[in-house]
Design a protein around this motif. Structure first.
Motif, PDB file in Angstrom:
ATOM      1  N   ASP A  22       0.846  -1.192   0.000  1.00  0.00           N
ATOM      2  CA  ASP A  22       0.000   0.000   0.000  1.00  0.00           C
ATOM      3  C   ASP A  22       0.879   1.239   0.000  1.00  0.00           C
ATOM      4  O   ASP A  22       1.733   1.404   0.884  1.00  0.00           O
ATOM      5  N   PHE A  23       0.675   2.111  -0.987  1.00  0.00           N
ATOM      6  CA  PHE A  23       1.466   3.330  -1.105  1.00  0.00           C
ATOM      7  C   PHE A  23       0.528   4.529  -1.092  1.00  0.00           C
ATOM      8  O   PHE A  23      -0.462   4.574  -1.828  1.00  0.00           O
ATOM      9  N   VAL A  24       0.841   5.483  -0.232  1.00  0.00           N
ATOM     10  CA  VAL A  24      -0.097   6.561   0.087  1.00  0.00           C
ATOM     11  C   VAL A  24       0.086   7.760  -0.843  1.00  0.00           C
ATOM     12  O   VAL A  24       1.202   8.239  -1.073  1.00  0.00           O
ATOM     13  N   ASP A  25      -1.041   8.224  -1.350  1.00  0.00           N
ATOM     14  CA  ASP A  25      -1.107   9.442  -2.152  1.00  0.00           C
ATOM     15  C   ASP A  25      -1.475  10.585  -1.209  1.00  0.00           C
ATOM     16  O   ASP A  25      -2.566  10.608  -0.641  1.00  0.00           O
ATOM     17  N   HIS A  26      -0.541  11.539  -1.028  1.00  0.00           N
ATOM     18  CA  HIS A  26      -0.772  12.685  -0.142  1.00  0.00           C
ATOM     19  C   HIS A  26      -1.329  13.883  -0.908  1.00  0.00           C
ATOM     20  O   HIS A  26      -1.277  15.006  -0.420  1.00  0.00           O
ATOM     21  N   VAL A  27      -1.861  13.676  -2.094  1.00  0.00           N
ATOM     22  CA  VAL A  27      -2.445  14.683  -2.995  1.00  0.00           C
ATOM     23  C   VAL A  27      -1.343  15.479  -3.703  1.00  0.00           C
ATOM     24  O   VAL A  27      -1.314  15.542  -4.929  1.00  0.00           O
ATOM     25  N   ASP A  28      -0.435  16.093  -2.933  1.00  0.00           N
ATOM     26  CA  ASP A  28       0.642  16.862  -3.574  1.00  0.00           C
ATOM     27  C   ASP A  28       1.887  16.016  -3.811  1.00  0.00           C
ATOM     28  O   ASP A  28       2.848  16.473  -4.435  1.00  0.00           O
ATOM     29  N   SER A  29       1.902  14.791  -3.331  1.00  0.00           N
ATOM     30  CA  SER A  29       3.014  13.867  -3.557  1.00  0.00           C
ATOM     31  C   SER A  29       2.547  12.449  -3.281  1.00  0.00           C
ATOM     32  O   SER A  29       1.536  12.246  -2.595  1.00  0.00           O
ATOM     33  N   VAL A  30       3.276  11.466  -3.818  1.00  0.00           N
ATOM     34  CA  VAL A  30       2.942  10.052  -3.620  1.00  0.00           C
ATOM     35  C   VAL A  30       4.173   9.338  -3.078  1.00  0.00           C
ATOM     36  O   VAL A  30       5.302   9.628  -3.486  1.00  0.00           O
ATOM     37  N   GLU A  31       3.961   8.420  -2.148  1.00  0.00           N
ATOM     38  CA  GLU A  31       5.073   7.659  -1.600  1.00  0.00           C
ATOM     39  C   GLU A  31       5.843   6.937  -2.702  1.00  0.00           C
ATOM     40  O   GLU A  31       5.248   6.420  -3.663  1.00  0.00           O
ATOM     41  N   VAL A  32       7.161   6.901  -2.557  1.00  0.00           N
ATOM     42  CA  VAL A  32       8.011   6.199  -3.519  1.00  0.00           C
ATOM     43  C   VAL A  32       7.753   4.701  -3.438  1.00  0.00           C
ATOM     44  O   VAL A  32       7.651   4.127  -2.352  1.00  0.00           O
ATOM     45  N   VAL A  33       7.603   4.060  -4.602  1.00  0.00           N
ATOM     46  CA  VAL A  33       7.470   2.608  -4.668  1.00  0.00           C
ATOM     47  C   VAL A  33       8.889   2.035  -4.766  1.00  0.00           C
ATOM     48  O   VAL A  33       9.551   2.173  -5.797  1.00  0.00           O
ATOM     49  N   ASP A  34       9.350   1.452  -3.692  1.00  0.00           N
ATOM     50  CA  ASP A  34      10.724   0.963  -3.637  1.00  0.00           C
ATOM     51  C   ASP A  34      10.755  -0.523  -3.299  1.00  0.00           C
ATOM     52  O   ASP A  34       9.940  -1.019  -2.533  1.00  0.00           O
ATOM     53  N   GLY A  35      11.687  -1.223  -3.900  1.00  0.00           N
ATOM     54  CA  GLY A  35      11.816  -2.654  -3.674  1.00  0.00           C
ATOM     55  C   GLY A  35      13.166  -3.151  -4.142  1.00  0.00           C
ATOM     56  O   GLY A  35      14.069  -2.364  -4.467  1.00  0.00           O
ATOM     57  N   VAL A  36      13.296  -4.475  -4.180  1.00  0.00           N
ATOM     58  CA  VAL A  36      14.558  -5.113  -4.567  1.00  0.00           C
ATOM     59  C   VAL A  36      14.234  -6.316  -5.440  1.00  0.00           C
ATOM     60  O   VAL A  36      13.246  -7.025  -5.191  1.00  0.00           O
ATOM     61  N   VAL A  37      15.046  -6.538  -6.467  1.00  0.00           N
ATOM     62  CA  VAL A  37      14.959  -7.750  -7.269  1.00  0.00           C
ATOM     63  C   VAL A  37      16.214  -8.581  -7.012  1.00  0.00           C
ATOM     64  O   VAL A  37      17.334  -8.082  -7.151  1.00  0.00           O
ATOM     65  N   LYS A  38      16.028  -9.827  -6.624  1.00  0.00           N
ATOM     66  CA  LYS A  38      17.154 -10.752  -6.456  1.00  0.00           C
ATOM     67  C   LYS A  38      17.402 -11.434  -7.796  1.00  0.00           C
ATOM     68  O   LYS A  38      16.487 -11.992  -8.400  1.00  0.00           O
ATOM     69  N   VAL A  39      18.644 -11.372  -8.259  1.00  0.00           N
ATOM     70  CA  VAL A  39      18.995 -11.857  -9.600  1.00  0.00           C
ATOM     71  C   VAL A  39      20.044 -12.959  -9.509  1.00  0.00           C
ATOM     72  O   VAL A  39      21.064 -12.804  -8.828  1.00  0.00           O
ATOM     73  N   ASP A  40      19.793 -14.050 -10.212  1.00  0.00           N
ATOM     74  CA  ASP A  40      20.791 -15.112 -10.379  1.00  0.00           C
ATOM     75  C   ASP A  40      21.405 -14.943 -11.773  1.00  0.00           C
ATOM     76  O   ASP A  40      20.817 -15.379 -12.774  1.00  0.00           O
ATOM     77  N   PRO A  41      22.584 -14.327 -11.869  1.00  0.00           N
ATOM     78  CA  PRO A  41      23.165 -14.037 -13.188  1.00  0.00           C
ATOM     79  C   PRO A  41      23.402 -15.287 -14.033  1.00  0.00           C
ATOM     80  O   PRO A  41      23.378 -15.204 -15.268  1.00  0.00           O
ATOM     81  N   ALA A  42      23.599 -16.430 -13.396  1.00  0.00           N
ATOM     82  CA  ALA A  42      23.920 -17.651 -14.141  1.00  0.00           C
ATOM     83  C   ALA A  42      22.770 -18.096 -15.034  1.00  0.00           C
ATOM     84  O   ALA A  42      22.991 -18.822 -16.010  1.00  0.00           O
ATOM     85  N   GLY A  43      21.562 -17.689 -14.714  1.00  0.00           N
ATOM     86  CA  GLY A  43      20.414 -18.170 -15.482  1.00  0.00           C
ATOM     87  C   GLY A  43      19.868 -17.183 -16.495  1.00  0.00           C
ATOM     88  O   GLY A  43      18.820 -17.426 -17.101  1.00  0.00           O
ATOM     89  N   LEU A  44      20.533 -16.065 -16.715  1.00  0.00           N
ATOM     90  CA  LEU A  44      19.972 -15.014 -17.567  1.00  0.00           C
ATOM     91  C   LEU A  44      20.158 -15.265 -19.057  1.00  0.00           C
ATOM     92  O   LEU A  44      19.424 -14.706 -19.877  1.00  0.00           O
ATOM     93  N   GLU A  45      21.149 -16.060 -19.430  1.00  0.00           N
ATOM     94  CA  GLU A  45      21.426 -16.363 -20.843  1.00  0.00           C
ATOM     95  C   GLU A  45      21.557 -15.091 -21.675  1.00  0.00           C
ATOM     96  O   GLU A  45      21.012 -14.967 -22.774  1.00  0.00           O
ATOM     97  N   GLY A  46      22.286 -14.137 -21.128  1.00  0.00           N
ATOM     98  CA  GLY A  46      22.558 -12.900 -21.858  1.00  0.00           C
ATOM     99  C   GLY A  46      21.457 -11.865 -21.793  1.00  0.00           C
ATOM    100  O   GLY A  46      21.621 -10.748 -22.292  1.00  0.00           O
ATOM    101  N   LYS A  47      20.323 -12.196 -21.210  1.00  0.00           N
ATOM    102  CA  LYS A  47      19.224 -11.229 -21.126  1.00  0.00           C
ATOM    103  C   LYS A  47      19.446 -10.258 -19.964  1.00  0.00           C
ATOM    104  O   LYS A  47      20.230 -10.511 -19.051  1.00  0.00           O
ATOM    105  N   LYS A  48      18.730  -9.160 -20.024  1.00  0.00           N
ATOM    106  CA  LYS A  48      18.778  -8.160 -18.961  1.00  0.00           C
ATOM    107  C   LYS A  48      17.547  -8.287 -18.066  1.00  0.00           C
ATOM    108  O   LYS A  48      16.558  -8.928 -18.428  1.00  0.00           O
ATOM    109  N   VAL A  49      17.616  -7.670 -16.898  1.00  0.00           N
ATOM    110  CA  VAL A  49      16.493  -7.695 -15.961  1.00  0.00           C
ATOM    111  C   VAL A  49      15.901  -6.284 -15.882  1.00  0.00           C
ATOM    112  O   VAL A  49      16.611  -5.316 -15.611  1.00  0.00           O
TER     113      VAL A  49
END
Length: 365
Positions: A22-49
């Protein structure tokens, strides 16, 4: 302790972590949507995330998406690359610092700043017989593997994606204001004096589930008789997409058998309480966006800043006081008529204590 919301891709090579949904809209601003992605580089086969945040209007069930037609329109969307790192220096939020401790060195933080002219999460209540996801406005965070962030010729496989629905919500302002007042004087045929109706609310804003006190004053200087008083709350849902349409539905109606005879007055306060539980069978009622099968309530009033152009669904309310006036004299009920006034109403939820900014110790959830 607070939950960490986690979703892993089908191939297990990426996992999306959010500290809240839940991210709050304060009318004049909105809370930043922040998170983390865990990446296993060995399985990407040259693709980007990549990660995207999208606000979309869904106007048909997913089951109806046939022959390539989609019943979903993106109102706003933003994409960023999280792996390989682009070299851009970004200051981590306290939420991301907490998530990185959990995820470890394979964590790639991301942040999105939503504009203030996006609608809040709202769903249109389906009929009891309807199936599939409800129409409305929703927000989605998705991490995915691809060669380019948005190439229409590149098909991103489902096993290469992980997504979490989030909500953009508004809470009631801390300061309540005095309520509105409306009045009308109506002159009837063959009468030289009017019937005067005044209605007012004690305050501008009410919380979901709280009774709404409507003060009514009637000065009947006519020969007619007020036979009945009806007080209702109407929900106005403005859908702004390809065009602008507004739908009005009564979400609470009470009739009071109060009689105001000719040349008489009445001053009384009536209470009504609009509840979603009383509208469970009504299709098209706007409700606050929900995640999974958790409970919700009638949609909150949409607060906006000035005349800022918005798309999606905007919700407002009004209280309507209606007098049923019967004719007097020889014509009797043949000259019956209505006298009514309307008052704007703000209906919202109070800001809960847990919404304040805090450093979270996360546990997997």
């Amino acid at each position: 302790m607070s939950k960490v919301f986690k979703k892993t891709s089908g191939n297990g090579h990426i996992a999306l972590y959010l500290g809240k949904r839940d991210f709050v809209d304060h009318v004049d601003s909105v809370e930043v949507v922040d998170g983390v992605v865990k990446v296993d580089p060995a399985g990407l086969e040259g693709k980007k995330v990549y990660v995207y945040l999208a606000c979309a209007f869904r106007y048909g069930s997913e089951e109806l998406d046939v022959i390539g037609l989609s019943f979903r329109r993106d109102i706003w969307i933003k994409r960023i690359q999280v792996y390989p790192p682009t070299g851009e220096s970004v200051t981590k939020t306290p939420m991301q610092e907490s998530l990185m401790k959990k995820v470890g060195e394979q964590g790639c933080p991301f942040s999105f700043q939503m504009p203030t002219n996006l609608p809040c999460s709202v769903a249109l209540q389906p009929a009891p017989s309807d199936s599939g996801k409800a129409c409305g406005v929703d927000f989605e965070v998705k991490a995915y593997l691809a060669n380019a962030p948005n190439n229409s010729d590149e098909e991103v496989e489902k096993k290469d994606t992980c997504r979490l629905m989030i909500r953009k919500i508004q809470f009631a302002p801390a300061n309540n204001k005095p309520g509105p007042k409306a009045e009308i004087s109506k002159q009837f045929m063959m009468t030289d004096k009017p019937l005067h109706l005044e209605a007012s609310l004690e305050k501008e804003l009410y919380y979901h589930g709280d009774p709404i006190a409507v003060k009514v004053k009637i000065n009947n200087e006519t020969a007619k008789v007020v036979k009945n008083i009806k007080v209702s709350v109407e929900q106005l849902t403005s859908v702004v997409l390809y065009s602008s349409d507004t739908y009005t539905k009564a979400v609470c109606t009470e009739e009071f058998n109060e009689t105001v005879n000719a040349n008489s007055t009445l001053e009384k306060t009536f209470q009504i309480t609009p509840l979603l539980a009383s509208n469970a069978e009504k299709r098209g009622i706007s409700v606050d966006g929900r995640l999974k099968e958790e409970g919700t309530n009638l949609a909150s009033t949409t607060l906006s800043e000035g005349e800022k152009e918005m798309q999606g669904i905007m919700v407002s309310y009004k209280v309507k006081v209606n007098l049923i006036v019967s004719g007097g004299g020889l014509l009797g009920g043949l000259t019956a008529s209505d006298v009514s006034v309307e008052l704007p109403l703000c209906l919202m939820s109070p800001k809960p204590a847990e919404v304040t900014d805090i450093t979270i110790e996360s546990v997997e959830g």
